[in-house]
Write an enzyme that holds these catalytic residues in place. Structure first.
Site, short mmCIF file in Angstrom:
data_model
loop_
_atom_site.label_atom_id
_atom_site.label_comp_id
_atom_site.label_asym_id
_atom_site.label_seq_id
_atom_site.Cartn_x
_atom_site.Cartn_y
_atom_site.Cartn_z
N GLY A 120 0.83 -1.20 0.00
CA GLY A 120 0.00 0.00 0.00
C GLY A 120 0.86 1.25 0.00
N CYS A 174 -9.21 22.67 16.88
CA CYS A 174 -9.10 22.94 18.31
C CYS A 174 -8.53 21.75 19.07
CB CYS A 174 -10.47 23.32 18.85
SG CYS A 174 -11.23 24.58 17.84
C1 LIG Z 1 -2.75 -1.87 5.87
C2 LIG Z 1 -2.57 -3.23 5.35
C3 LIG Z 1 -1.75 -3.46 4.24
C4 LIG Z 1 -0.92 -2.38 3.59
O1 LIG Z 1 0.17 -2.04 4.37
P1 LIG Z 1 1.32 -1.06 3.83
O2 LIG Z 1 2.24 -0.95 4.96
O3 LIG Z 1 0.68 0.23 3.49
O4 LIG Z 1 1.94 -1.72 2.65
C5 LIG Z 1 -1.69 -4.74 3.74
N1 LIG Z 1 -2.39 -5.76 4.30
C6 LIG Z 1 -3.19 -5.57 5.38
C7 LIG Z 1 -3.93 -6.71 5.94
C8 LIG Z 1 -3.29 -4.31 5.93
O5 LIG Z 1 -4.06 -4.13 7.01
#
Ligand SMILES: *Cc1c(COP(=O)(O)O)cnc(C)c1O
Length: 434
Positions: free
Chosen positions: A276, A361
């Protein structure tokens, strides 16, 4: 690598001046670079070219359907954690056979939606959830593919709030119990099909060793399952690869790829990844306008029109985001063609040490503390860098602030991919009692 660079003393997103977008769209606004997103996907995917694999981009990181569509068109699947994310992914064109569904608290209606969609598999996080999926699948007369998210008890060496693979974390099922659950499912839960083993140990991981430690443990689990006659086709090793916000050096996807491929050689599985941050983090910026500056007795403050409701990471985790001037003050600050780094001293440039704060705030409403910055004045634009991941997707309406616009730049063109919210959007669905 990203495409937010200075040209002739102005910050550009690809070939569009950030100042121009801010003028036309207003501030605060998120700006994403199409080319950066596409390149990040390609770099990750190419790292696994030589082995069977499926990249399932983690939707929660940047959920705009325009961003999702870039990855999906490049061949990506998606990792979802809610029915809402499934809806988004399908709107963005996702192939159901490339969808994995993670998360500790899947509701019955969400499980039903995913089953009807025909997703590849559920990453199951508790024994009760496993039974719930079996029951719902039975009612719908469908079979549900599943992996158990195992908690390998490895330290991801990251911020405690984004570490997920330790025994004390709420995620996954501990190794020995996970094996028992697979066996139980095989014998008793007839609407389930074991497809994979899953683990995701955390986020913003900048070393390879935690990934390798987790892989070693999941390999043992696969061996143990196979010895019990349970065939495993997929090994999902989650996401988590870190990026550079300040001076961290995260492994390049190609290095990560090599290490993972070496460790899984001969295992006979298709690898699934859920990246991600590494896809979207450095592909986006948040642009804010300076409203006021103020000299306190202890500190200088730069008050901007973006706030923690737009970008929560500094408040949540104390995260560092580089801050750059969109139109640096004269005299020209690009020296010898090099991008001027506003976080370093440069002779002649007016500089101050200040906190950059928003209008909300809460004392936690800040983007930077005690930061050396150019002397921003009221009306100046600033770019909060590396805001493409966990930025807009974590935003809220706190203090009744309409959420920011989102913009995608592609070459010399830009499009608003999500309109700024209006005051009417703020009260949508509300009513006064008669
Ligand atoms: C958030 C998440 C990801 C992505 O993680 P990154 O660190 O942004 O690559 C992948 N798998 C699961 C299950 C997640 O909760």
């Amino acid at each position: 690598m990203h495409f937010f660079t200075y040209k002739k003393n102005k910050l550009y997103a690809e070939a569009v001046a950030v100042e121009r977008i801010a003028k036309e769209v207003g501030t605060p606004c998120y700006i994403y670079s199409h080319k950066t997103l596409a390149r990040h996907y390609a770099a990750f995917d190419e790292a696994f070219e030589s082995v069977p694999h499926l990249v399932c981009y983690s939707v929660k990181v940047n959920s705009n359907i325009a961003a999702l569509n870039i990855f999906i068109k490049a061949g990506s699947g998606v990792d979802i954690v809610s029915g809402g994310e499934l809806f988004r992914a399908l709107k963005a064109g996702a192939n159901p056979k490339k969808i994995v569904y993670s998360g500790v608290g899947k509701r019955e209606d969400e499980i039903e939606y995913a089953l009807k969609t025909g997703i590849l598999m559920f990453n199951v996080e508790s024994p009760e959830e496993l039974r719930a999926i079996n029951r719902i699948a039975g009612r719908l007369k469908r079979k549900a593919g599943f992996a158990i998210r195992v908690n390998p008890d490895v330290d991801a060496k990251t911020h405690p709030y984004i570490s997920t693979g330790l025994k004390e974390n709420k995620f996954g099922i501990e190794t020995n119990q996970a094996i028992k659950e697979y066996v139980y499912a095989k014998n008793k839960l007839k609407n389930l099909i074991p497809l994979g083993v899953d683990c995701h140990i955390g986020s913003q991981i900048t070393e390879l060793s935690p990934f390798i430690d987790a892989l070693k443990k999941t390999k043992n689990i696969i061996a143990s399952l196979r010895s019990k006659g349970i065939e495993i086709k997929y090994l999902d090793i989650g996401g988590g690869l870190g990026i550079t916000y300040k001076d961290e050096v995260a492994p390049h996807p190609s290095k990560y790829g090599k290490a993972v491929i070496d460790e899984t050689k001969g295992l006979g599985v298709t690898l699934i990844f859920e990246p991600g941050r590494v896809m979207a983090g450095n592909a986006g910026i948040l642009v804010a306008k300076v409203l006021y500056t103020k000299q306190g007795t202890e500190k200088n403050f730069i008050i901007v029109d973006a706030a923690m409701n737009d970008l929560a990471r500094p408040s949540l985790y104390g995260s560092y985001h580089a801050i750059k001037a969109v139109t640096p003050p004269a005299p020209p600050l690009i020296k010898g063609g090099r991008e001027w780094d506003f976080n370093k001293r440069v002779a002649g440039g007016g500089e101050i040490v200040a906190d950059v704060v928003g209008p909300i705030c809460e004392s936690g409403d800040f983007f930077a503390k005690d930061r050396e910055l150019p002397e921003f004045k009221s009306g100046d634009l600033m770019a909060i860098m590396s805001a493409g991941a966990y930025g807009f997707s974590m935003s809220s309406n706190y203090n009744s602030r309409p959420r920011a616009a989102e913009v995608m730049v592609k070459g010399n063109k830009f499009s608003v991919i999500r309109q700024r919210e209006t005051y009417n959007d703020l009260i949508k669905g509300e009513k006064i009692l008669k």
